[in-house]
Structure formats: C-alpha cells, structure tokens
Design a protein around this motif. Structure first.
Motif, PDB file in Angstrom:
ATOM      1  N   ASP A  46      -5.985   5.854  13.733  1.00  0.00           N
ATOM      2  CA  ASP A  46      -5.014   5.080  12.956  1.00  0.00           C
ATOM      3  C   ASP A  46      -4.674   5.838  11.672  1.00  0.00           C
ATOM      4  OD1 ASP A  46      -3.385   3.179  11.906  1.00  0.00           O
ATOM      5  OD2 ASP A  46      -4.949   1.703  11.508  1.00  0.00           O
ATOM      6  N   LEU A  47      -3.708   6.742  11.803  1.00  0.00           N
ATOM      7  CA  LEU A  47      -3.350   7.607  10.675  1.00  0.00           C
ATOM      8  C   LEU A  47      -2.684   6.810   9.553  1.00  0.00           C
ATOM      9  CD1 LEU A  47      -3.886  10.592  10.506  1.00  0.00           C
ATOM     10  CD2 LEU A  47      -1.600  11.039  11.316  1.00  0.00           C
ATOM     11  N   THR A  48      -1.663   6.035   9.926  1.00  0.00           N
ATOM     12  CA  THR A  48      -0.918   5.290   8.919  1.00  0.00           C
ATOM     13  C   THR A  48      -1.787   4.233   8.232  1.00  0.00           C
ATOM     14  OG1 THR A  48       0.942   5.557  10.400  1.00  0.00           O
ATOM     15  CG2 THR A  48       1.268   4.129   8.515  1.00  0.00           C
ATOM     16  N   GLY A  49      -2.565   3.516   9.034  1.00  0.00           N
ATOM     17  CA  GLY A  49      -3.423   2.481   8.469  1.00  0.00           C
ATOM     18  C   GLY A  49      -4.413   3.059   7.471  1.00  0.00           C
ATOM     19  N   GLY A  50      -5.000   4.192   7.810  1.00  0.00           N
ATOM     20  CA  GLY A  50      -5.948   4.835   6.915  1.00  0.00           C
ATOM     21  C   GLY A  50      -5.299   5.272   5.621  1.00  0.00           C
ATOM     22  N   ILE A  51      -4.096   5.834   5.741  1.00  0.00           N
ATOM     23  CA  ILE A  51      -3.378   6.311   4.566  1.00  0.00           C
ATOM     24  C   ILE A  51      -3.040   5.138   3.650  1.00  0.00           C
ATOM     25  CG2 ILE A  51      -1.140   7.239   3.823  1.00  0.00           C
ATOM     26  CD1 ILE A  51      -1.307   9.110   6.308  1.00  0.00           C
ATOM     27  N   VAL A  52      -2.468   4.082   4.240  1.00  0.00           N
ATOM     28  CA  VAL A  52      -2.030   2.933   3.447  1.00  0.00           C
ATOM     29  C   VAL A  52      -3.220   2.253   2.768  1.00  0.00           C
ATOM     30  CG1 VAL A  52      -1.032   0.627   3.651  1.00  0.00           C
ATOM     31  CG2 VAL A  52       0.086   2.551   4.754  1.00  0.00           C
ATOM     32  N   ASN A  53      -4.309   2.065   3.512  1.00  0.00           N
ATOM     33  CA  ASN A  53      -5.477   1.420   2.910  1.00  0.00           C
ATOM     34  C   ASN A  53      -6.105   2.294   1.835  1.00  0.00           C
ATOM     35  OD1 ASN A  53      -5.418  -1.027   4.187  1.00  0.00           O
ATOM     36  ND2 ASN A  53      -6.579  -0.297   5.958  1.00  0.00           N
ATOM     37  N   GLY A  54      -6.127   3.598   2.075  1.00  0.00           N
ATOM     38  CA  GLY A  54      -6.678   4.508   1.080  1.00  0.00           C
ATOM     39  C   GLY A  54      -5.897   4.439  -0.228  1.00  0.00           C
ATOM     40  N   ILE A  55      -4.566   4.451  -0.107  1.00  0.00           N
ATOM     41  CA  ILE A  55      -3.714   4.375  -1.303  1.00  0.00           C
ATOM     42  C   ILE A  55      -3.979   3.063  -2.034  1.00  0.00           C
ATOM     43  CG2 ILE A  55      -1.322   4.170  -2.093  1.00  0.00           C
ATOM     44  CD1 ILE A  55      -0.547   6.043   0.229  1.00  0.00           C
ATOM     45  N   ARG A  56      -4.095   1.964  -1.274  1.00  0.00           N
ATOM     46  CA  ARG A  56      -4.330   0.661  -1.903  1.00  0.00           C
ATOM     47  C   ARG A  56      -5.666   0.615  -2.607  1.00  0.00           C
ATOM     48  NH1 ARG A  56      -2.039  -3.046   2.789  1.00  0.00           N
ATOM     49  NH2 ARG A  56       0.162  -2.676   2.398  1.00  0.00           N
ATOM     50  N   MET A  57      -6.699   1.161  -1.975  1.00  0.00           N
ATOM     51  CA  MET A  57      -8.021   1.156  -2.600  1.00  0.00           C
ATOM     52  C   MET A  57      -8.005   1.930  -3.905  1.00  0.00           C
ATOM     53  SD  MET A  57     -10.685   1.611   0.535  1.00  0.00           S
ATOM     54  CE  MET A  57     -12.164   1.539  -0.462  1.00  0.00           C
ATOM     55  N   LEU A  58      -7.329   3.080  -3.884  1.00  0.00           N
ATOM     56  CA  LEU A  58      -7.294   3.912  -5.084  1.00  0.00           C
ATOM     57  C   LEU A  58      -6.509   3.218  -6.197  1.00  0.00           C
ATOM     58  CD1 LEU A  58      -6.692   7.385  -3.412  1.00  0.00           C
ATOM     59  CD2 LEU A  58      -8.767   6.628  -4.560  1.00  0.00           C
ATOM     60  N   SER A  59      -5.377   2.604  -5.856  1.00  0.00           N
ATOM     61  CA  SER A  59      -4.579   1.975  -6.898  1.00  0.00           C
ATOM     62  C   SER A  59      -5.247   0.698  -7.393  1.00  0.00           C
ATOM     63  CB  SER A  59      -3.154   1.706  -6.413  1.00  0.00           C
ATOM     64  OG  SER A  59      -3.104   0.548  -5.637  1.00  0.00           O
ATOM     65  N   ASP A  60      -5.964  -0.002  -6.522  1.00  0.00           N
ATOM     66  CA  ASP A  60      -6.708  -1.178  -6.973  1.00  0.00           C
ATOM     67  C   ASP A  60      -7.795  -0.772  -7.960  1.00  0.00           C
ATOM     68  OD1 ASP A  60      -5.214  -2.862  -5.522  1.00  0.00           O
ATOM     69  OD2 ASP A  60      -6.687  -3.243  -3.932  1.00  0.00           O
ATOM     70  N   ALA A  61      -8.442   0.352  -7.672  1.00  0.00           N
ATOM     71  CA  ALA A  61      -9.492   0.826  -8.571  1.00  0.00           C
ATOM     72  C   ALA A  61      -8.897   1.203  -9.920  1.00  0.00           C
ATOM     73  CB  ALA A  61     -10.203   2.021  -7.952  1.00  0.00           C
ATOM     74  N   ALA A  62      -7.696   1.771  -9.896  1.00  0.00           N
ATOM     75  CA  ALA A  62      -7.064   2.195 -11.146  1.00  0.00           C
ATOM     76  C   ALA A  62      -6.601   0.991 -11.964  1.00  0.00           C
ATOM     77  CB  ALA A  62      -5.876   3.110 -10.835  1.00  0.00           C
ATOM     78  N   GLY A  63      -6.333  -0.114 -11.301  1.00  0.00           N
ATOM     79  CA  GLY A  63      -5.867  -1.306 -12.009  1.00  0.00           C
ATOM     80  C   GLY A  63      -4.454  -1.142 -12.514  1.00  0.00           C
ATOM     81  N   VAL A  64      -4.024  -2.087 -13.347  1.00  0.00           N
ATOM     82  CA  VAL A  64      -2.667  -1.998 -13.879  1.00  0.00           C
ATOM     83  C   VAL A  64      -2.657  -1.018 -15.040  1.00  0.00           C
ATOM     84  CG1 VAL A  64      -1.886  -4.267 -13.166  1.00  0.00           C
ATOM     85  CG2 VAL A  64      -3.095  -4.006 -15.333  1.00  0.00           C
ATOM     86  N   ARG A  65      -1.462  -0.557 -15.380  1.00  0.00           N
ATOM     87  CA  ARG A  65      -1.375   0.435 -16.452  1.00  0.00           C
ATOM     88  C   ARG A  65      -1.911  -0.147 -17.753  1.00  0.00           C
ATOM     89  NH1 ARG A  65       4.863   1.801 -17.629  1.00  0.00           N
ATOM     90  NH2 ARG A  65       5.123   1.497 -15.414  1.00  0.00           N
ATOM     91  N   PRO A  66      -2.711   0.642 -18.479  1.00  0.00           N
ATOM     92  CA  PRO A  66      -3.447   0.102 -19.621  1.00  0.00           C
ATOM     93  C   PRO A  66      -2.566  -0.376 -20.778  1.00  0.00           C
ATOM     94  CG  PRO A  66      -3.806   2.468 -19.403  1.00  0.00           C
ATOM     95  CD  PRO A  66      -3.001   2.043 -18.231  1.00  0.00           C
ATOM     96  N   ASN A  67      -1.508   0.346 -21.101  1.00  0.00           N
ATOM     97  CA  ASN A  67      -0.740  -0.004 -22.299  1.00  0.00           C
ATOM     98  C   ASN A  67       0.495  -0.815 -21.949  1.00  0.00           C
ATOM     99  OD1 ASN A  67       0.399   2.071 -20.980  1.00  0.00           O
ATOM    100  ND2 ASN A  67       0.598   3.437 -22.742  1.00  0.00           N
ATOM    101  N   ARG A  68       0.299  -1.913 -21.275  1.00  0.00           N
ATOM    102  CA  ARG A  68       1.458  -2.759 -20.988  1.00  0.00           C
ATOM    103  C   ARG A  68       1.027  -4.198 -20.885  1.00  0.00           C
ATOM    104  NH1 ARG A  68       5.355  -2.034 -15.820  1.00  0.00           N
ATOM    105  NH2 ARG A  68       3.553  -2.918 -14.819  1.00  0.00           N
TER     106      ARG A  68
END
Lengths: 90, 154
Positions: B132-154
């Motif tokens: 599952d290439l697409t599923g892995g890519i999409v979930n990976g991107i989501r995990m990384l962006s969730d970890a990063a959280g929302v932009r700090p200065n906004r």
C-alpha cells in the motif's frame, strides 16, 4: 426444435452466462493499473511532489527572492541543510 | 479540493537559490508517469497541502530511485529546497530499492523529533511492505504533520 436452436440454447446460453461471470470477476482487475508489490522493480519516472503554491504560503513559491545574492564561494561550498529524520527499509 | 500537486522530475529540481524551476501541474485525470492513479494523486495532494498549511513546514515527497548512498542523496535533494530547506520535510520513497528516507531541516527537526520521524517511517514501512504505497505515504505525512502541530506564531 432444430439442431441449431438446441445448440444455441444448451451451449450458447451457459457459455454466455459463464463469460458474463468471468467478466464481472476479472474485468476490473484487468482495467486497473498494476499495483505496487514489494520486490518488483520500479520503472516509473521519478516524481517530486510539492504542495500547490496557491493553497499554501511558501515564500519562494510566491516569487520571493533574496535581497542580496550570495557570493559564488558560498554557493559552491558544500551545504548541508538536513538536521534530522529517519531511515527505513522494507 | 485545494489545488493540484506540483510535480517535477529529478532533472528539473527546485534551484538552490530557492526559486523553483520547471514544474508541472498534473491535471485531474492525468497520471504522473503512471505511477499513481488520479485518485491516489488526489490523496497525496490533499495530504501534502494540508500538512504544509497546518504546520507551516514545507512537506515534500519524492518517489523514485535514489542513488547510493540513499541517505546522502536524500540530503542533497533537501538542500535543493533552497530557502525553504530549514523548514522543509522531505520524504523520499524508493519503491524499487525498498528504502525510505525522511529528511528534516533545522526548524522542522525541532518540531519533529527524530523518534517521531522513526515512528512515521515504521508505519510507512508496514504499509509499503503490504503493497500500500499511497496509504503509507499519506499516513506518514499525517503523522509527521500531527507531531509538528500547528504553526507556533499564529
């Protein structure tokens, strides 16, 4: 019932039904692109995706350029922007 | 939906000065060299765009063969993101070599610790090994962006 009619009904109808079933089962798979299987070679063009510039605020995607050009020596020096990350194999 | 994925081949990478060179928009229904279906492309587009918009980090995905050593190649590609490199997250996936590299810049690494990147890589590996290439890519991107959280200065 003539011989032709008998053959049409008793051979043609089952054959038609079988081929309909076969089409319903194998049709979608034949039309769809072959999916990725680990271990198979990857012979597609490399692609690099970036988010669409219209929907996100990325400075350099909106025509922003540095005010001062960096001297060539700086550009030639080996640059390393990577700080962290991860590696994986499957 | 948001917009189209901007896709560029390795030969036309974003320049080192931060200007993005030749890039192509993928029209809906037009696959990127057949590697992904339009539907898969739309999912990747959505994931990349939302991740970038939400975290204010530049999420970028490369799918294709990486020269050996793959880590060094991925890091060189990260440099090519130019002025965005410090806040950029490059996910390089080579399905042929079965290797994936996540490269974070200085600001991105602060918000996405290496252990989170390793966790995302682990989840992506699990999906990839199941095909599952697409599923892995999409979930990976989501995990990384969730970890990063929302932009700090906004």
């Amino acid at each position: 019932m003539s011989v032709t009619e008998t053959v049409l009904i008793f051979v043609g109808v089952p054959l038609g039904l079988y081929s309909l079933a076969a089409l319903a089962v194998y049709g979608p798979t034949a039309v769809r692109q072959p999916r990725y299987r680990p271990g198979r070679p990857w012979d597609h063009e490399p692609v690099w995706f970036l988010p669409a510039p219209d929907s996100v605020q990325i400075p350099s995607l909106h025509g922003h350029t540095p005010a001062i050009e960096a001297p060539a020596s700086v550009l030639d020096a080996p640059v390393r922007t990577a700080v962290g990350g991860a590696t994986g194999e499957w | 939906m948001s917009g189209d994925v901007v896709h560029t081949t390795r030969s036309a990478l974003p320049g080192a000065n931060g200007s993005f060179g030749v890039r192509q928009r993928i029209a809906p229904g037009e696959g990127a060299s057949g590697a992904f279906t339009p539907r898969q492309l739309a999912r990747i587009d959505e994931a990349l765009t939302f991740a970038t918009r939400e975290s204010d980090l530049l999420f970028s995905l490369f799918v294709g063969d990486l020269d050996e050593p793959t880590r060094a190649t991925a890091e060189e590609m990260h440099v090519k993101l130019g002025v965005n490199a410090p806040s950029a997250v490059l996910i390089a996936v080579s399905p042929g070599q079965r290797v994936l590299q996540i490269v974070t810049g200085a600001e991105a690494a602060e918000r996405i610790p290496n252990r989170v990147a390793a966790l995302a890589a682990l989840s992506m590996r699990a999906a990839f090994s199941a095909g599952d290439l697409t599923g892995g890519i999409v979930n990976g991107i989501r995990m990384l962006s969730d970890a990063a959280g929302v932009r700090p200065n906004r």
